[in-house]
Design a protein around this motif. Structure first.
Motif, PDB file in Angstrom:
ATOM      1  N   TRP A 315      56.915  50.617  54.027  1.00  0.00           N
ATOM      2  CA  TRP A 315      57.701  49.968  52.966  1.00  0.00           C
ATOM      3  C   TRP A 315      57.637  50.795  51.698  1.00  0.00           C
ATOM      4  O   TRP A 315      56.567  50.998  51.133  1.00  0.00           O
ATOM      5  N   GLN A 316      58.816  51.248  51.256  1.00  0.00           N
ATOM      6  CA  GLN A 316      58.941  51.957  49.989  1.00  0.00           C
ATOM      7  C   GLN A 316      59.761  51.114  49.020  1.00  0.00           C
ATOM      8  O   GLN A 316      60.785  50.536  49.389  1.00  0.00           O
ATOM      9  N   SER A 317      59.301  51.046  47.772  1.00  0.00           N
ATOM     10  CA  SER A 317      59.954  50.246  46.745  1.00  0.00           C
ATOM     11  C   SER A 317      60.339  51.135  45.568  1.00  0.00           C
ATOM     12  O   SER A 317      59.594  52.054  45.198  1.00  0.00           O
ATOM     13  N   HIS A 318      61.502  50.861  45.003  1.00  0.00           N
ATOM     14  CA  HIS A 318      61.955  51.592  43.815  1.00  0.00           C
ATOM     15  C   HIS A 318      62.447  50.583  42.789  1.00  0.00           C
ATOM     16  O   HIS A 318      63.301  49.737  43.080  1.00  0.00           O
ATOM     17  N   LEU A 319      61.903  50.654  41.581  1.00  0.00           N
ATOM     18  CA  LEU A 319      62.270  49.768  40.488  1.00  0.00           C
ATOM     19  C   LEU A 319      62.728  50.620  39.315  1.00  0.00           C
ATOM     20  O   LEU A 319      62.049  51.587  38.943  1.00  0.00           O
ATOM     21  N   ASN A 320      63.893  50.280  38.727  1.00  0.00           N
ATOM     22  CA  ASN A 320      64.341  51.051  37.563  1.00  0.00           C
ATOM     23  C   ASN A 320      65.028  50.155  36.556  1.00  0.00           C
ATOM     24  O   ASN A 320      65.698  49.178  36.905  1.00  0.00           O
ATOM     25  N   ALA A 321      64.814  50.505  35.298  1.00  0.00           N
ATOM     26  CA  ALA A 321      65.491  49.859  34.175  1.00  0.00           C
ATOM     27  C   ALA A 321      66.258  50.937  33.437  1.00  0.00           C
ATOM     28  O   ALA A 321      65.709  51.998  33.129  1.00  0.00           O
ATOM     29  N   SER A 322      67.544  50.695  33.162  1.00  0.00           N
ATOM     30  CA  SER A 322      68.376  51.745  32.583  1.00  0.00           C
ATOM     31  C   SER A 322      69.362  51.168  31.586  1.00  0.00           C
ATOM     32  O   SER A 322      69.663  49.967  31.588  1.00  0.00           O
ATOM     33  N   GLN A 323      69.870  52.063  30.750  1.00  0.00           N
ATOM     34  CA  GLN A 323      70.951  51.723  29.830  1.00  0.00           C
ATOM     35  C   GLN A 323      71.930  52.879  29.788  1.00  0.00           C
ATOM     36  O   GLN A 323      71.557  54.014  29.530  1.00  0.00           O
ATOM     37  N   GLN A 324      73.197  52.570  30.067  1.00  0.00           N
ATOM     38  CA  GLN A 324      74.260  53.559  30.019  1.00  0.00           C
ATOM     39  C   GLN A 324      75.310  53.097  29.027  1.00  0.00           C
ATOM     40  O   GLN A 324      75.727  51.936  29.029  1.00  0.00           O
ATOM     41  N   SER A 325      75.743  54.006  28.150  1.00  0.00           N
ATOM     42  CA  SER A 325      76.774  53.663  27.177  1.00  0.00           C
ATOM     43  C   SER A 325      77.823  54.765  27.109  1.00  0.00           C
ATOM     44  O   SER A 325      77.522  55.949  27.301  1.00  0.00           O
ATOM     45  N   THR A 326      79.057  54.349  26.887  1.00  0.00           N
ATOM     46  CA  THR A 326      80.179  55.265  26.677  1.00  0.00           C
ATOM     47  C   THR A 326      80.821  54.922  25.350  1.00  0.00           C
ATOM     48  O   THR A 326      81.237  53.775  25.127  1.00  0.00           O
ATOM     49  N   THR A 327      80.888  55.911  24.454  1.00  0.00           N
ATOM     50  CA  THR A 327      81.469  55.715  23.127  1.00  0.00           C
ATOM     51  C   THR A 327      82.687  56.610  22.981  1.00  0.00           C
ATOM     52  O   THR A 327      82.607  57.819  23.226  1.00  0.00           O
ATOM     53  N   ASN A 328      83.807  56.022  22.585  1.00  0.00           N
ATOM     54  CA  ASN A 328      85.055  56.766  22.409  1.00  0.00           C
ATOM     55  C   ASN A 328      85.554  56.626  20.983  1.00  0.00           C
ATOM     56  O   ASN A 328      85.611  55.520  20.438  1.00  0.00           O
ATOM     57  N   THR A 329      85.916  57.759  20.398  1.00  0.00           N
ATOM     58  CA  THR A 329      86.535  57.782  19.082  1.00  0.00           C
ATOM     59  C   THR A 329      87.864  58.514  19.184  1.00  0.00           C
ATOM     60  O   THR A 329      87.928  59.618  19.733  1.00  0.00           O
ATOM     61  N   THR A 330      88.924  57.912  18.690  1.00  0.00           N
ATOM     62  CA  THR A 330      90.256  58.516  18.679  1.00  0.00           C
ATOM     63  C   THR A 330      90.759  58.549  17.245  1.00  0.00           C
ATOM     64  O   THR A 330      90.710  57.534  16.544  1.00  0.00           O
TER      65      THR A 330
END
Length: 646
Positions: A315-330
């Motif tokens: 048994w292998q376990s993987h735990l992750n906490a992440s934050q992804q953001s995309t910022t656009n300026t026009t």
């Protein structure tokens, strides 16, 4: 070739290694399975030469099940692009690589860095899910796309593309398929490289990467800078009042990770990624002027904390906490100036598990929690957020020449009732390397927040898109050679479409895509090859008359070959797309069929130095993937790489 632990979900447990070893040559198991799954970097032999041997061994994929298996074992239709193939191609943009994959069609509103779309088997935009190190990259804005035109290749380790409906494995948005991108990572042995590339249209790239291990701590860092003068995005003869100047683009990408081994089988890591692209673009129409200037900036950030744990021998376990953001300026500088900045964000907590059950069977499962949000810095889109929760399980195994894969997933997204999706795949060994494959799957897609709440055209009552797919195929594999013929069909209902009567998005569209896909890759008499042909019918079943979907080609083909002569690796690629229709100023127009040819060469100058060359669009073919928007002409690019022995 290497993987991120977050992309893989977990490292393979010993019984999974034994299963892979039983189906692959021992050299592959040592060089590919262990190096990939356990997180080591590219082999030193590849680090010291510019002559990669990417398909000399059967490729390994993880996207089809969540753990490593030979490409020939995967039941879903999967393609893989390794780091060695990226370097040999000399391609500087991700979309250049993707357009060589079976079933993939790329459109762009101009040259590098311009807005565009990626279609998988006729589905595009929010119906193609993009993951970066296991984290969704599709923006929660009114496009729903992942802005793949803002990705350069220097900090990418590996790409896997699943064609077809796999919502039961990956959740909302995977109706057309999934693009899984793995960023570069560190190694136990010290490695470093510096690369420079220069070429047509004042294009230049500089990148540096370094990695190694100190005690029980593995470190990696990389940075790349890409600039180009570009081309004029719009053809003023087709779209009036456009600025005819070249539209430049520059991109800075940074990637880094630190992984601490706490005990055998127990590790804790931190990863960060940032891509910042700036481009000028063209506008046209009655409010535009040939002197207008338009600028855009797209920034994509990812931060991830993860833990890999061997709970038991199986048994292998993987735990992750992440934050992804995309910022656009026009920004628009004209007689009618405007400026807008908005940011979309996905915060994710995910727990994935792989359990070897014995006798050739493996179980997967886990939980996922997302917080999705959109905020407008300039106030044009009201700030909105929602929760998305999911539970998923899978079972894969073989018996008496039969292979079965079952995946079930339940998603609960704020504003929608719970959605259940499933995937059932079956394979039957026929002997002499042949295998029959069939699958049935269901999918759904929850509307991006921008579709729901954007001013004027948002519709908070949008229902999720629904789809179901069937596939049947015949595969032949022998050594590194894998060929597959697949008949596919996907029907989607309640699709979102802008309704000119209500001036909002509505669930008024339905579509169907069916077709035949032929793909093959491997080695033959010293030649490395990768070829594919897609014949498809992507149609709008809710519209009478000619139902072919806009900008979708009914036929696409690619052929790539490589051969080493006198310690130099030479390559050639041909890309073909059939005709498509698009909207012009006076109604429907036809975008003609086109073919482009690219040439590559690479070799070693010494133990530490290597070179590469790329000729793009050899015959200077003039073509468009969006009406009125130019694509890149002939270009020549030369690169030099230094990999010192440390």
């Amino acid at each position: 070739m290497t993987f991120k632990s977050s992309f893989l979900g977990v490292a393979p447990v010993p019984s999974l290694r034994r299963r892979a070893a039983a189906t692959l040559p021992s050299s592959l198991f040592a060089r590919s399975m262990l190096a990939t799954a356990l997180g080591s970097t590219t082999l030193a032999a590849h680090a010291q030469t510019a002559v990669p041997d990417a398909t000399a061994l059967p490729p390994v994929v993880v996207s089809a099940t969540g753990y490593p298996q030979a490409l020939s074992q995967a039941l879903p239709s999967v393609s893989v692009i390794t780091r060695e193939q990226i370097e040999a191609s000399g391609a500087q943009n991700l979309t250049t690589l993707l357009q060589q994959v079976a079933g993939v069609q790329v459109t762009s509103n101009g040259g590098p860095g311009q807005s565009g779309n990626v279609f998988l088997r006729g589905f595009g935009g929010p119906d193609v899910l993009v993951l970066l190190d296991g984290v969704p990259m599709n923006a929660q804005d009114a496009t729903g796309v992942a802005y793949l035109n803002n990705f350069t290749t220097d900090q990418i380790q590996r790409i896997e593309i699943i064609r077809g409906n796999v919502s039961a494995i990956y959740g909302s948005g995977a109706i057309g398929g999934v693009v899984l991108i793995t960023t570069r990572q560190g190694s136990k042995t010290p490695q470093a490289s510096v690369s420079v590339t220069a070429g047509s249209r004042n294009t230049a790239t500089v990148s540096a990467n370094a990695s190694g291990q100190v005690g029980h701590t593995a470190l990696q860092a990389g940075i790349s800078r890409y600039t180009t003068q570009g081309i004029s995005a719009i053809n003023p003869a087709q779209l009036g009042n456009a600025n005819p100047n070249a539209n430049g683009y520059r991109n800075t990408t940074m990637n880094g990770s630190i992984v601490q081994t706490l005990a055998p089988g127990q590790s804790l890591g931190l990863r960060a990624f940032r891509s910042e692209g700036r481009a000028s673009f063209d506008s046209y129409g009655s409010y535009a002027s040939p002197t207008d200037t338009n600028l855009s900036r797209t920034t994509q950030d990812l931060y991830q904390l993860f833990s890999d744990n061997q709970i038991t021998a199986a048994w292998q376990s993987h735990l992750n906490a992440s934050q992804q953001s995309t910022t656009n300026t026009t920004q628009n500088f004209s007689a009618f100036p405007y400026s807008s900045t908005y940011r979309t964000r996905v915060q994710q907590l995910q727990w994935r598990n792989v359990v070897a059950l014995g006798a050739g069977w493996t179980a997967t499962g886990g939980l996922e929690l997302q917080r999705q949000s959109i905020a407008s810095i300039t106030g044009s889109i009201p700030g909105k957020e929602r929760n998305a929760k999911a539970a998923f399980i899978g079972l894969d195994g073989s018996f008496s020449g039969n292979e079965v894969q079952l995946n079930l997933r339940h998603d609960a997204i704020d504003g929608y009732s719970g959605e259940n999706t499933g995937y059932l795949g079956y394979g039957r060994e026929l002997g002499a390397g042949f295998k029959a494959i069939a699958s049935y799957s269901t999918a759904f897609n929850a509307a991006p927040l921008g579709y729901l709440y954007a001013p004027y055209y948002g519709n908070p009552n949008l229902r999720p898109e629904k789809a179901h797919s069937v596939e049947a195929g015949l595969q032949w594999s022998q050594g590194p050679n894998v060929w597959r013929a697949t008949l596919f069909q996907t029907k989607a209902t309640d699709q979102w479409q802008y309704d000119f009567t209500t001036s909002t998005f509505q669930n008024i569209a339905s579509s169907r895509t069916r077709g035949l896909e032929l793909s093959g890759r491997g080695n033959w008499n010293g030649w490395t090859y990768d070829a594919n042909l897609t014949l498809q019918q992507p149609v709008n079943t809710s519209q009478p008359g000619d139902p072919t979907l806009q900008r979708r080609a009914r036929s696409m083909a690619n052929v790539s070959v490589q051969r080493e002569f006198a310690s130099v690796l030479y390559g050639a690629s041909v890309h073909y797309s059939g005709p498509r229709w698009d909207n012009g100023p006076s109604g429907r127009v036809t975008l003609g069929a086109y073919s482009t040819v690219d040439l590559t060469a690479s070799g070693a100058l010494s133990k530490d130095w290597s070179w590469n060359a790329r000729v793009q669009n050899l015959f200077d073919k003039k073509y468009q993937t969006v009406y009125g928007y130019n694509r890149e002409p002939l270009g020549v690019f030369l690169g030099l790489t230094w990999r010192p022995a440390l």
